[in-house]
Scaffold this motif. Structure first.
Motif, PDB file in Angstrom:
ATOM      1  N   CYS A 282      39.045  31.278  39.139  1.00  0.00           N
ATOM      2  CA  CYS A 282      39.912  32.148  39.925  1.00  0.00           C
ATOM      3  C   CYS A 282      40.654  31.369  41.003  1.00  0.00           C
ATOM      4  CB  CYS A 282      39.099  33.277  40.546  1.00  0.00           C
ATOM      5  SG  CYS A 282      37.916  32.728  41.788  1.00  0.00           S
TER       6      CYS A 282
ATOM      7  N   CYS B 260      36.388  27.888  42.740  1.00  0.00           N
ATOM      8  CA  CYS B 260      35.614  28.759  41.843  1.00  0.00           C
ATOM      9  C   CYS B 260      34.424  28.016  41.210  1.00  0.00           C
ATOM     10  CB  CYS B 260      36.520  29.287  40.736  1.00  0.00           C
ATOM     11  SG  CYS B 260      35.708  30.469  39.654  1.00  0.00           S
TER      12      CYS B 260
ATOM     13  N   CYS C 231      30.688  33.497  40.005  1.00  0.00           N
ATOM     14  CA  CYS C 231      31.540  33.231  41.159  1.00  0.00           C
ATOM     15  C   CYS C 231      31.662  34.511  41.980  1.00  0.00           C
ATOM     16  CB  CYS C 231      32.914  32.764  40.695  1.00  0.00           C
ATOM     17  SG  CYS C 231      34.120  32.677  42.026  1.00  0.00           S
TER      18      CYS C 231
ATOM     19  N   HIS D  44      36.958  38.313  39.929  1.00  0.00           N
ATOM     20  CA  HIS D  44      36.070  38.495  38.776  1.00  0.00           C
ATOM     21  C   HIS D  44      35.458  39.897  38.729  1.00  0.00           C
ATOM     22  CE1 HIS D  44      36.209  34.179  38.097  1.00  0.00           C
ATOM     23  NE2 HIS D  44      35.904  33.998  39.367  1.00  0.00           N
TER      24      HIS D  44
END
Ligand SMILES: [Zn+2]
Ligand SMILES: [Zn+2]
Length: 521
Positions: free
Chosen positions: A387, A391, A413, A418
């Motif tokens: 991301c 991450c 993460c 997410h």
């Protein structure tokens, strides 16, 4: 029989009062007189506090309306710098001079780097905008345009932010503005309910990456549009998901551009993500890199070798390499001209603010199995997609994330992108250019408060007369939530009556932005 507690809650909601008021203790400095003050929680999500979320939405609508059709340049006068701010910038200047001197001699600047970093943080904390020096990109990437993107004529960007005026044959003048909707490209055909016709061929990875980089793509679009149009074009944009769960953006633009020109700019706009490749999974399941206390790095679990760092991985991307991802808008877009004060303008502002009180993932209700499966597949695709440079997922591909620290696990993460309710888009929901209305959201809020106190004939309170402190649950004067709600309902009722009276007295004089329904200061 209804539960009394719920009746209070419903009554509070009916009066547009906060459901979770915050209790503050206010002490008048001169007299020591203590009063309990309840202030709204100010949450923007309706799932937390519907009245506060609705008020926040109305405020955004007012901000949108005020900037859209401006016919004069907004005046933006920053406050003069305070003594503390000037002192900080002086310190920063001295640190920079020392740094430059050391760097010139080829000496170690590590200590000063740290000092400068701290000073920059203090400068921001002291309420100054931007940085003393622009952020220097560490790496130089080729700025050559992609061969598969159309070239775009570029003009010098003037300071003008107000759109052109057109004169009709009868002498009437118009200053049209624009309402534009941009979408992501197709990832596969979708059905009526937004779920893919063929889930196996639907390109979830592409969809996930487009969502992750949507904000950057939007920035690029605005930059291109300004260069293309040659003026400092202003916008108020809201990002929300479509039924197929891909983000799209509604944009109120001041001034107007033809459809053909828009099509040209959209076709020429792309955002390249120059991140390391994620083609090969190096560590998976229980076979994961291990953190080494001594070196503060991640090691290969078998050989003990230090994993490639983020900077090394970036340096390894060569001129011949392809970016990890190229984000583009879909070719289909919507654009309509809108005139100030028209019905269309109100309808568009309604679109722009419709979903602001909901999480991205809660905008569309899941009612079919196919929709639920679609959302689950998208979440799966986002699970191992990096991301950001920090991450944890980079470990999966054998790379230490930027600012690596212990406890990182691929697939776990903490980045918002997410999480299911974000659908890969963790950025701000409303994007407003700086010279939109010439006011901050706080200014707009103050406008409304000033209108209300003026209407009620209340004296302005002098903030320097009081000290404020939060009331903790363990304090003897702490009120439980039910008691707070009772107070809030009583207050709202008093206000409402006072406002109705004031309105009756001043009938004829109306505010442009306040609806008849109660609005809290
Ligand atoms: Zn609230
Ligand atoms: Zn992440």
């Amino acid at each position: 029989m209804p539960l009394a507690r719920n009746v209070v809650k419903d009554l509070a909601a009916e009066h547009g009062a906060c459901q979770r008021p915050v209790q503050l203790r206010r002490t008048e400095i001169d007299t020591g007189y203590v009063e309990q003050v309840l202030i709204p929680c100010g949450h923007t999500l309706a799932s937390v506090c519907p009245p506060c979320a609705e008020r926040a939405r109305i405020l955004r609508a007012a901000q949108c309306r005020e900037g859209w059709h401006l016919d004069r340049e907004p005046v933006i006068d920053p406050d003069p710098a305070t003594g503390e701010q000037r002192a900080l910038v002086t310190d920063r200047a001295e640190a920079q001079a020392d740094w430059d001197a050391l760097a010139n001699e080829g000496l170690d600047t590590a200590e000063l780097d740290e000092r400068i970093g701290e000073l920059d943080e203090h400068i921001t904390d002291a309420g100054m905008r931007g940085n003393v020096l622009p952020n220097r990109p560490r790496r130089h990437r080729s700025t050559r345009r992609r061969q598969d993107a159309a070239p775009l004529p570029r003009r010098a960007v003037s300071n003008r932010t107000v759109g052109k005026t057109y004169t009709a044959p009868d002498g009437k003048t118009f200053r049209p503005s624009l309402f534009v909707t941009l979408t992501c490209p197709s990832y596969g055909r979708v059905c009526e309910d937004g779920a893919p016709a063929d889930p196996d061929t639907y390109d979830y990875r592409h969809a996930a990456r487009d969502a992750l980089h949507f904000a950057a793509l939007f920035d690029r679009f605005i930059q291109n549009l300004r260069r293309f149009c040659g003026y400092d074009l202003q916008y108020f944009a809201a990002i929300e998901p479509q039924k197929r769960l891909a983000p799209h953006v509604h944009i109120a633009i001041r001034g107007t551009i033809s459809r053909a020109e828009l099509r040209e700019v959209i076709a020429a706009t792309y955002h390249q993500v120059w991140w390391p490749s994620t083609a090969a999974v190096k560590y998976d399941g229980g076979h994961l890199p291990v953190w080494d206390e001594h070196t503060g790095t991640y090691l290969d679990p078998d050989t003990g070798e230090i994993l490639v760092t983020w900077d090394q991985a970036l340096d390894a991307i060569g001129d011949g390499d392809e970016p990890l991802h190229v984000a583009r808008f879909g070719t289909r877009f919507d654009a309509q001209g809108v005139l100030a004060g028209s019905k269309d303008a109100s309808r568009c502002i309604g679109y722009l603010t419709k979903y602001l009180t909901k999480h991205v993932g809660d905008c569309h209700q899941v009612t079919t199995d196919a929709q639920a499966a679609h959302a689950a597949r998208l979440a799966d695709a986002l699970r191992y997609e990096p991301c950001s440079p920090t991450c944890a997922n980079w470990l999966r591909y054998g790379i230490q994330p930027k600012n690596a620290r212990p406890g990182l696990r691929p697939g776990c993460c903490k980045g918002k992108a997410h999480r299911r309710e974000y659908l890969g888009y963790a950025g701000r929901r409303v994007l407003v250019s700086r010279k939109w209305s010439g006011k901050t959201l706080a200014d707009h809020r103050a406008d409304r408060k000033a209108w209300l106190t003026g209407m009620l004939g209340l004296p302005a309170t002098d903030p320097t007369r009081y000290t404020w402190e939060p009331v903790k649950p363990s304090d003897p004067d702490h009120m439980p939530n039910g008691q707070r709600l009772l107070h809030v309902v009583a207050d709202r009722q008093k206000w409402h009556a006072a406002l109705t009276n004031a309105r009756a007295r001043a009938s004829g004089e109306t505010s442009p932005n306040l609806s008849a329904a109660g609005t809290a200061a």
